[in-house]
Design a protein around this motif. Structure first.
Motif, PDB file in Angstrom:
ATOM      1  N   VAL A  23      29.782  48.872  40.531  1.00  0.00           N
ATOM      2  CA  VAL A  23      30.136  47.640  40.778  1.00  0.00           C
ATOM      3  C   VAL A  23      29.469  47.298  42.461  1.00  0.00           C
ATOM      4  O   VAL A  23      30.162  47.612  43.327  1.00  0.00           O
ATOM      5  CB  VAL A  23      31.627  47.204  40.784  1.00  0.00           C
ATOM      6  CG1 VAL A  23      31.576  45.558  41.218  1.00  0.00           C
ATOM      7  CG2 VAL A  23      32.157  47.363  39.766  1.00  0.00           C
ATOM      8  N   GLU A  24      28.332  46.600  42.225  1.00  0.00           N
ATOM      9  CA  GLU A  24      27.557  46.570  43.525  1.00  0.00           C
ATOM     10  C   GLU A  24      27.641  45.168  44.005  1.00  0.00           C
ATOM     11  O   GLU A  24      27.348  44.876  45.196  1.00  0.00           O
ATOM     12  CB  GLU A  24      26.204  46.760  43.313  1.00  0.00           C
ATOM     13  CG  GLU A  24      25.584  48.238  43.158  1.00  0.00           C
ATOM     14  CD  GLU A  24      24.098  48.427  43.037  1.00  0.00           C
ATOM     15  OE1 GLU A  24      23.382  47.592  43.283  1.00  0.00           O
ATOM     16  OE2 GLU A  24      23.921  49.883  42.785  1.00  0.00           O
ATOM     17  N   ASP A  25      27.951  44.075  43.336  1.00  0.00           N
ATOM     18  CA  ASP A  25      28.104  42.711  44.098  1.00  0.00           C
ATOM     19  C   ASP A  25      29.275  41.808  43.365  1.00  0.00           C
ATOM     20  O   ASP A  25      30.034  42.420  42.359  1.00  0.00           O
ATOM     21  CB  ASP A  25      27.039  41.890  43.653  1.00  0.00           C
ATOM     22  CG  ASP A  25      26.533  41.760  42.183  1.00  0.00           C
ATOM     23  OD1 ASP A  25      27.379  41.613  41.379  1.00  0.00           O
ATOM     24  OD2 ASP A  25      25.394  42.276  41.735  1.00  0.00           O
ATOM     25  N   GLU A  26      29.510  40.759  44.068  1.00  0.00           N
ATOM     26  CA  GLU A  26      30.635  40.030  43.654  1.00  0.00           C
ATOM     27  C   GLU A  26      30.706  39.397  42.384  1.00  0.00           C
ATOM     28  O   GLU A  26      31.787  39.280  41.609  1.00  0.00           O
ATOM     29  CB  GLU A  26      30.867  38.884  44.662  1.00  0.00           C
ATOM     30  CG  GLU A  26      32.017  38.073  44.521  1.00  0.00           C
ATOM     31  CD  GLU A  26      32.324  37.466  45.917  1.00  0.00           C
ATOM     32  OE1 GLU A  26      31.903  37.693  46.923  1.00  0.00           O
ATOM     33  OE2 GLU A  26      33.374  36.389  45.770  1.00  0.00           O
ATOM     34  N   ARG A  27      29.581  39.115  41.769  1.00  0.00           N
ATOM     35  CA  ARG A  27      29.323  38.532  40.530  1.00  0.00           C
ATOM     36  C   ARG A  27      29.782  39.523  39.521  1.00  0.00           C
ATOM     37  O   ARG A  27      30.352  39.115  38.666  1.00  0.00           O
ATOM     38  CB  ARG A  27      28.095  37.797  40.256  1.00  0.00           C
ATOM     39  CG  ARG A  27      27.962  36.761  41.198  1.00  0.00           C
ATOM     40  CD  ARG A  27      26.396  36.060  40.896  1.00  0.00           C
ATOM     41  NE  ARG A  27      26.089  35.678  39.850  1.00  0.00           N
ATOM     42  CZ  ARG A  27      24.791  35.245  39.192  1.00  0.00           C
ATOM     43  NH1 ARG A  27      23.900  35.289  40.105  1.00  0.00           N
ATOM     44  NH2 ARG A  27      24.838  34.783  37.897  1.00  0.00           N
ATOM     45  N   THR A  28      29.438  40.670  39.597  1.00  0.00           N
ATOM     46  CA  THR A  28      29.660  41.796  38.603  1.00  0.00           C
ATOM     47  C   THR A  28      31.260  41.903  38.462  1.00  0.00           C
ATOM     48  O   THR A  28      31.915  41.922  37.681  1.00  0.00           O
ATOM     49  CB  THR A  28      29.004  42.925  39.067  1.00  0.00           C
ATOM     50  OG1 THR A  28      27.626  42.715  39.053  1.00  0.00           O
ATOM     51  CG2 THR A  28      29.270  44.043  37.822  1.00  0.00           C
ATOM     52  N   TRP A  29      31.820  41.994  39.917  1.00  0.00           N
ATOM     53  CA  TRP A  29      33.245  42.122  40.042  1.00  0.00           C
ATOM     54  C   TRP A  29      34.001  40.973  39.325  1.00  0.00           C
ATOM     55  O   TRP A  29      35.050  41.125  38.749  1.00  0.00           O
ATOM     56  CB  TRP A  29      33.559  42.077  41.453  1.00  0.00           C
ATOM     57  CG  TRP A  29      34.770  42.109  42.129  1.00  0.00           C
ATOM     58  CD1 TRP A  29      35.917  43.130  41.849  1.00  0.00           C
ATOM     59  CD2 TRP A  29      35.429  41.164  42.949  1.00  0.00           C
ATOM     60  NE1 TRP A  29      37.084  42.826  42.730  1.00  0.00           N
ATOM     61  CE2 TRP A  29      36.754  41.939  43.042  1.00  0.00           C
ATOM     62  CE3 TRP A  29      34.904  40.025  43.417  1.00  0.00           C
ATOM     63  CZ2 TRP A  29      37.715  41.036  44.050  1.00  0.00           C
ATOM     64  CZ3 TRP A  29      35.958  39.398  44.537  1.00  0.00           C
ATOM     65  CH2 TRP A  29      37.127  39.773  44.560  1.00  0.00           C
ATOM     66  N   ARG A  30      33.557  39.790  39.467  1.00  0.00           N
ATOM     67  CA  ARG A  30      34.395  38.596  38.880  1.00  0.00           C
ATOM     68  C   ARG A  30      33.863  38.498  37.277  1.00  0.00           C
ATOM     69  O   ARG A  30      35.070  38.469  36.629  1.00  0.00           O
ATOM     70  CB  ARG A  30      33.710  37.335  39.231  1.00  0.00           C
ATOM     71  CG  ARG A  30      34.079  36.898  40.745  1.00  0.00           C
ATOM     72  CD  ARG A  30      33.500  35.703  41.246  1.00  0.00           C
ATOM     73  NE  ARG A  30      33.837  35.495  42.493  1.00  0.00           N
ATOM     74  CZ  ARG A  30      34.979  35.091  42.900  1.00  0.00           C
ATOM     75  NH1 ARG A  30      36.107  35.022  42.192  1.00  0.00           N
ATOM     76  NH2 ARG A  30      35.352  34.983  44.175  1.00  0.00           N
ATOM     77  N   LEU A  31      32.722  38.945  36.944  1.00  0.00           N
ATOM     78  CA  LEU A  31      32.515  39.239  35.533  1.00  0.00           C
ATOM     79  C   LEU A  31      33.636  40.437  34.716  1.00  0.00           C
ATOM     80  O   LEU A  31      34.105  40.132  33.660  1.00  0.00           O
ATOM     81  CB  LEU A  31      31.270  39.794  35.054  1.00  0.00           C
ATOM     82  CG  LEU A  31      30.022  38.573  35.141  1.00  0.00           C
ATOM     83  CD1 LEU A  31      28.522  39.192  35.008  1.00  0.00           C
ATOM     84  CD2 LEU A  31      30.406  37.411  34.292  1.00  0.00           C
ATOM     85  N   LEU A  32      33.850  41.374  35.726  1.00  0.00           N
ATOM     86  CA  LEU A  32      34.682  42.480  34.954  1.00  0.00           C
ATOM     87  C   LEU A  32      36.058  42.030  35.105  1.00  0.00           C
ATOM     88  O   LEU A  32      37.004  42.247  34.177  1.00  0.00           O
ATOM     89  CB  LEU A  32      34.571  43.653  35.985  1.00  0.00           C
ATOM     90  CG  LEU A  32      32.991  44.402  35.733  1.00  0.00           C
ATOM     91  CD1 LEU A  32      33.073  45.377  36.967  1.00  0.00           C
ATOM     92  CD2 LEU A  32      33.226  45.117  34.461  1.00  0.00           C
ATOM     93  N   HIS A  33      36.426  41.164  36.092  1.00  0.00           N
ATOM     94  CA  HIS A  33      37.893  40.837  36.156  1.00  0.00           C
ATOM     95  C   HIS A  33      38.150  39.914  35.046  1.00  0.00           C
ATOM     96  O   HIS A  33      38.913  39.981  34.279  1.00  0.00           O
ATOM     97  CB  HIS A  33      37.958  39.694  37.585  1.00  0.00           C
ATOM     98  CG  HIS A  33      39.649  39.082  37.502  1.00  0.00           C
ATOM     99  ND1 HIS A  33      39.470  37.852  37.228  1.00  0.00           N
ATOM    100  CD2 HIS A  33      40.557  39.634  37.657  1.00  0.00           C
ATOM    101  CE1 HIS A  33      40.787  37.351  37.402  1.00  0.00           C
ATOM    102  NE2 HIS A  33      41.403  38.587  37.547  1.00  0.00           N
ATOM    103  N   ASP A  34      37.262  38.843  34.691  1.00  0.00           N
ATOM    104  CA  ASP A  34      37.365  37.825  33.444  1.00  0.00           C
ATOM    105  C   ASP A  34      37.241  38.726  32.142  1.00  0.00           C
ATOM    106  O   ASP A  34      38.114  38.417  31.057  1.00  0.00           O
ATOM    107  CB  ASP A  34      36.141  37.112  33.461  1.00  0.00           C
ATOM    108  CG  ASP A  34      36.036  36.125  34.616  1.00  0.00           C
ATOM    109  OD1 ASP A  34      37.150  35.985  35.207  1.00  0.00           O
ATOM    110  OD2 ASP A  34      35.090  35.466  35.133  1.00  0.00           O
ATOM    111  N   ALA A  35      36.478  39.949  32.350  1.00  0.00           N
ATOM    112  CA  ALA A  35      36.621  40.713  30.942  1.00  0.00           C
ATOM    113  C   ALA A  35      37.786  41.561  30.674  1.00  0.00           C
ATOM    114  O   ALA A  35      37.978  42.132  29.659  1.00  0.00           O
ATOM    115  CB  ALA A  35      35.299  41.648  30.845  1.00  0.00           C
TER     116      ALA A  35
END
Ligand code: C2E
Ligand code: MG
Ligand code: MG
Ligand code: MG
Length: 296
Positions: free
Chosen positions: A243-255
């Motif tokens: 997880v390198e960036d905030e957007r990925t982190w958010r996508l993972l959270h939503d998933a």
């Protein structure tokens, strides 16, 4: 290296090819030498630790121990390359022994300092073909008074395919001792559903190649989401690495992904640095950091 790489030096040495057996043998000889009892005065071999973060709360749930070898002439050796070479020889046993010993000792030190961390240790094919590793871990945990729940093993599917029966025997034994097992790099190997069903697994780690592609590639994002769903349905904890960036982190959270690990939070770092990092760390969660990075 640049500032971003501080604490996690980039590997500068990677043997040009696996076919270069002279290179390989010389690397192995050096490794064997440095693993001999009391031979690593210079501390060429070290473990770096990378935090794992519960996505919903931002809480640190554990660390993964990652091997680093600073060779006196070759510089930092690429861990993947190193493992690939070591795995083909009996040196792998010594290396794993060293890693397990160091991690358990480190856990005891942290515990004495009031830090009750859980550490994940990577193991490879050879390590699981005999029950030796289970004995060694049990012994060390007892010696240092570290509870089995503090250590977890990460294995890849490749390790399974080589000799499923013997591997199953070893990990069942570890499971009985109370040492949890994670299936690492999920999605890159054979990804047999049988593994998930038959093995006493606690966790699945989505391979970083898919996680890295999540923002830019809809297929990668779909793969990650379905692994999360599958793991959830089977009652397994799911960890996303890379997880390198905030957007990925958010996508993972939503998933609905539970745990994340990656440069967005921290790079792997020496044990001493981890203590400092933890002291400074303020839990972040997508809820407390609303929208901040959606523009980027
Ligand atoms: P792994 O177990 O899948 O470890 C995760 C790898 O991803 C690590 O590479 C880590 O440094 C890297 N990583 C973490 N966060 C990020 C990120 O945000 N972006 C990117 N691009 N990479 C990230 P590393 O340390 O080079 O280790 C490579 C592999 O070597 C490990 O993959 C593991 O399979 C093996 N390995 C490392 N240490 C050991 C060990 O002690 N024993 C064994 N058997 N294998 C080990
Ligand atoms: Mg791992
Ligand atoms: Mg992995
Ligand atoms: Mg890997």
């Amino acid at each position: 290296y640049d500032a971003k790489h501080r604490g996690d030096p980039v590997a500068v040495y990677a043997a040009e090819s696996d076919h270069n057996s002279a290179e390989r043998l010389s690397l192995l000889a050096d490794l064997r030498r440095v693993l001999e009892t009391g031979a690593d005065d210079a501390g060429e071999i070290a473990l770096y630790y990378q935090p794992q973060i519960a996505i919903a709360t931002g809480e640190v749930v554990g660390v993964e121990a990652l091997l680093r070898w600073r060779h006196p002439r070759r510089g930092m050796v690429d861990p993947e390359e190193l493992i690939r070479v070591a795995e083909q020889s009996a040196v792998m046993r010594l290396l794993t022994r060293r890693v397990v010993d160091d991690v358990v000792e480190q856990l005891a030190k942290w515990s004495a300092a009031g830090l009750d961390l859980r550490a994940a240790v990577n193991v490879s094919v050879r390590d699981l073909h005999t029950g030796e590793i289970a004995d060694q871990i049990a012994e060390r945990l007892a010696q240092y008074g570290v509870p089995p729940s503090r250590i977890q093993l990460e294995m890849t599917e490749g390790a399974l395919m080589a000799d499923p029966r013997r591997v199953l025997a070893t990990i069942s034994r570890l499971d009985r001792i109370g040492v949890a097992i994670a299936l690492d790099d999920f999605g890159t190997g054979y990804s047999s559903m049988q593994h998930l069903r038959r093995l006493p697994l606690a966790e699945v780690k989505v391979d970083r190649s898919f996680v890295l592609g999540m923002v830019a590639d809809a297929d990668d994002a779909a793969i990650v989401r379905s692994v999360i769903e599958l793991a959830g349905a089977l009652g397994l904890r799911v960890v996303a690495e890379g997880v390198e960036d905030e957007r990925t982190w958010r996508l993972l959270h939503d998933a609905g992904c539970e745990v994340a690990q990656g440069w967005f939070f921290a790079r792997p770092m020496p044990a001493e640095d981890l203590v400092t990092w933890l002291a400074r760390y303020r839990p972040i969660s997508p809820a407390t950091r609303s929208g901040a990075g959606d523009s980027g």
